[in-house]
Enzyme design. Structure first.
Site, PDB file in Angstrom:
ATOM      1  N   GLU A  85      -0.876  -0.722   6.162  1.00 14.31           N
ATOM      2  CA  GLU A  85      -1.776   0.408   5.902  1.00 14.31           C
ATOM      3  C   GLU A  85      -3.191  -0.097   5.608  1.00 14.31           C
ATOM      4  O   GLU A  85      -3.401  -0.893   4.686  1.00 14.31           O
ATOM      5  CB  GLU A  85      -1.248   1.244   4.731  1.00 14.31           C
ATOM      6  CG  GLU A  85      -1.974   2.566   4.633  1.00 14.31           C
ATOM      7  CD  GLU A  85      -1.381   3.495   3.577  1.00 14.31           C
ATOM      8  OE1 GLU A  85      -0.150   3.485   3.369  1.00 14.31           O
ATOM      9  OE2 GLU A  85      -2.172   4.225   2.964  1.00 14.31           O
ATOM     10  N   LYS A 281       4.238   6.904  -4.481  1.00 14.74           N
ATOM     11  CA  LYS A 281       4.182   6.145  -3.215  1.00 14.74           C
ATOM     12  C   LYS A 281       2.936   5.262  -3.201  1.00 14.74           C
ATOM     13  O   LYS A 281       2.962   4.111  -2.770  1.00 14.74           O
ATOM     14  CB  LYS A 281       4.197   7.112  -2.029  1.00 14.74           C
ATOM     15  CG  LYS A 281       4.238   6.456  -0.664  1.00 14.74           C
ATOM     16  CD  LYS A 281       2.874   6.176  -0.064  1.00 14.74           C
ATOM     17  CE  LYS A 281       2.999   5.581   1.326  1.00 14.74           C
ATOM     18  NZ  LYS A 281       1.721   5.140   1.872  1.00 14.74           N
ATOM     19  N   ASP A 297      12.447  -8.306  -2.331  1.00 18.64           N
ATOM     20  CA  ASP A 297      13.109  -7.142  -1.728  1.00 18.64           C
ATOM     21  C   ASP A 297      12.415  -5.855  -2.192  1.00 18.64           C
ATOM     22  O   ASP A 297      12.664  -5.360  -3.285  1.00 18.64           O
ATOM     23  CB  ASP A 297      14.585  -7.172  -2.182  1.00 18.64           C
ATOM     24  CG  ASP A 297      15.396  -6.019  -1.617  1.00 18.64           C
ATOM     25  OD1 ASP A 297      14.799  -5.056  -1.092  1.00 18.64           O
ATOM     26  OD2 ASP A 297      16.639  -6.079  -1.715  1.00 18.64           O
ATOM     27  N   HIS A 394     -10.231   6.307   3.618  1.00 18.39           N
ATOM     28  CA  HIS A 394      -9.066   6.070   4.467  1.00 18.39           C
ATOM     29  C   HIS A 394      -9.485   5.945   5.928  1.00 18.39           C
ATOM     30  O   HIS A 394      -9.105   5.015   6.615  1.00 18.39           O
ATOM     31  CB  HIS A 394      -8.139   7.281   4.336  1.00 18.39           C
ATOM     32  CG  HIS A 394      -6.780   6.916   3.884  1.00 18.39           C
ATOM     33  ND1 HIS A 394      -6.458   6.796   2.563  1.00 18.39           N
ATOM     34  CD2 HIS A 394      -5.650   6.648   4.559  1.00 18.39           C
ATOM     35  CE1 HIS A 394      -5.197   6.473   2.444  1.00 18.39           C
ATOM     36  NE2 HIS A 394      -4.686   6.367   3.643  1.00 18.39           N
TER      37      HIS A 394
HETATM   38  C1  MEV Z   1      -1.507   6.707   0.815  1.00 16.85           C
HETATM   39  O1  MEV Z   1      -0.737   5.661   1.342  1.00 16.85           O
HETATM   40  C2  MEV Z   1      -1.299   6.807  -0.663  1.00 16.85           C
HETATM   41  C3  MEV Z   1      -1.976   8.001  -1.319  1.00 16.85           C
HETATM   42  O2  MEV Z   1      -1.585   9.194  -0.684  1.00 16.85           O
HETATM   43  C4  MEV Z   1      -1.528   7.982  -2.760  1.00 16.85           C
HETATM   44  C5  MEV Z   1      -1.922   9.212  -3.533  1.00 16.85           C
HETATM   45  O3  MEV Z   1      -2.111  10.286  -2.941  1.00 16.85           O
HETATM   46  O4  MEV Z   1      -1.993   9.077  -4.762  1.00 16.85           O
HETATM   47  C6  MEV Z   1      -3.469   7.901  -1.208  1.00 16.85           C
END
Ligand code: MEV
Length: 436
Positions: A85, A281, A297, A394
């Site tokens: 990413e 995430k 892992d 992003h």
């Molecule tokens: C993207 O990989 C992770 C995010 O969506 C985490 C979040 O929204 O806190 C930017």
């Protein structure tokens, strides 16, 4: 393709496997060629990598990046991160740089205990088993003396063994629950080997002890396996600054407003499971990338982390914000069960080098590094989300991927980077730019 089962695929040479798989694609010759460009040239290294898994036909590359300037417990690190990413390393690096001004990350190991179970079905008198359990426990420990010798020498081994009666939830279901200290190894193989010995000993014990009547002499061992839920292998990491310090952050917002929105974002993750999943995430963006780079892992870490996030019965944020009148403190508490010996950590040449770049930490220190990367990524994500939005950063990082997907030339890429410096990046906008 017909649905006939292919036998002996694993016995074919790598070349032959690849040939067979390539036939599934439109242009088998080209497919073979592409797969082969990812073959490792050095024969010995290639063999080692092929043997990590089964039916290997090629290698799958991921970028190996560095997030510099992490200060963790007053020590400086260049953290290796493996991720596909585009914004993850940049986000971690940005956070690290900002927090380096305020003492960096403070990280504390809360505990390092791991757990495994022998799951068995038994139609017997629980109190009777309980009355002789001390003897069974001693026998189990003695039975694993050989397996645990090295670990004991290093200060680890079996911590405790108990019996858990779960017959109220599932007919005849019991567990032998064992806890372990595995020092610098993740310990999965060690724990599973011990558990399988415990299972054997349990069967013998029931047969031999005269206290058990006929129907109690046999039990059904369903399985013996470690648990990837490691709530007692826990690390807590935090960053802290004055609220006014956020004036130095590159955001178009008053510090007071920023921390208020930041806290609201964490509160939202505590009440909305949909948001909490994405929030957490983002934490694992950092943790997994370091886990991969160090040969650990990441699936085990994810599994443990997400269950830990649900420990109250509701899935919540793994991070927490504390605001006082002048102060901002941001904390991540997360189970991290990893190793710096065993598994791939020393076998994968890059994992080994990652550990060297990190100063050859022990497992406890590596726990602090992974959790700091997780906290850094969460901070960066929330900071963007509550200020300018996530897409600017992003998509800026993703622009190069869009250009590559659209087959832009090197010149076009350079021009596009300049053109989109202050403009909204979308696939459509980039396409339009290239068409012009
Ligand atoms: C993207 O990989 C992770 C995010 O969506 C985490 C979040 O929204 O806190 C930017």
């Amino acid at each position: 393709m017909n649905n006939q089962i292919i036998k002996g695929f694993s016995n074919l040479s790598k070349e032959k496997k690849l040939k067979q798989v390539a036939l599934l694609t439109q242009n088998p010759e080209e497919t073979e060629k592409i797969f082969k460009t990812f073959w490792i040239q050095d024969e010995k290294t290639a063999k080692r990598f092929d043997e990590f898994s089964e039916n290997t036909i090629s290698m799958f590359g991921l970028p190996y990046g560095i997030a510099p300037n992490f200060i963790i417990n007053q020590k400086k690190y260049f953290i290796p991160m493996v991720t596909e990413e585009s914004s993850v390393v940049a986000a971690a690096a940005n956070s690290a740089k900002f927090w380096a001004n305020f003492g960096g990350f403070k990280s504390e190991i809360i505990s390092t205990i791991k757990t495994g179970h022998v799951h068995f079905l038994w139609n017997g008198n629980y109190n009777k088993l309980l009355s002789v359990f001390v003897e069974l426990k001693d026998r189990m420990i003695a039975k694993t003396n050989n397996i645990t010798a090295n670990m004991r020498e290093r200060g680890g081994g079996i911590i405790d063994i108990e019996i858990v009666n779960l017959t109220a939830e599932l007919e005849n279901y019991y567990q032998i629950k064992a806890t372990f200290e595995t020092i610098d190894s993740m310990g999965a193989n060690f724990i599973n080997s011990c558990l399988e010995e415990f299972a054997e000993e349990l069967k013998l014990f029931l047969q031999e002890k005269t206290i058990f009547i006929n129907k109690e002499k046999n039990c059904d061992i369903v399985m013996a396996i470690l648990s990837n839920y490691t709530p007692d292998c826990l690390v807590e990491t935090s960053v802290e600054c004055k609220i006014s310090d956020f004036a130095k952050l590159d955001i178009d917002m008053e510090p007071e407003k920023f921390v208020q929105k930041f806290q609201a974002a964490v509160n939202i993750a505590n009440v909305s499971t949909y948001r909490a999943t994405t929030h957490n995430k983002g934490i694992f963006n950092g943790i997994d990338a370091v886990a991969l780079a160090t040969g650990n892992d990441f699936r085990a870490l994810e599994a443990a982390g997400h269950v830990f996030a649900s420990k109250t019965g509701k899935y919540k944020s793994l991070t927490n914000v504390e605001l006082t009148q002048n102060n901002f403190k941001f904390t991540l508490k997360v189970p991290i069960s990893i190793g710096t010996v065993g598994g791939l950590t020393q076998l994968h040449p890059l994992a080994k080098l990652s550990l060297e770049i990190l100063g050859n930490p022990n497992a406890r220190e590596l726990m602090t590094i992974l959790s700091s990367a997780g906290l850094a990524n969460n901070f960066a994500a929330i900071k963007s989300l509550v200020t300018k939005g996530i897409q600017i950063g992003h998509m800026k990082m993703h622009l190069i991927n869009i250009l590559n997907t659209l087959n832009a030339t090197e010149n076009e890429k350079e021009e596009a980077k300049l053109f989109f410096e202050n403009k909204k990046i979308t696939v459509e906008n980039v396409r339009r730019f290239l068409n012009k």
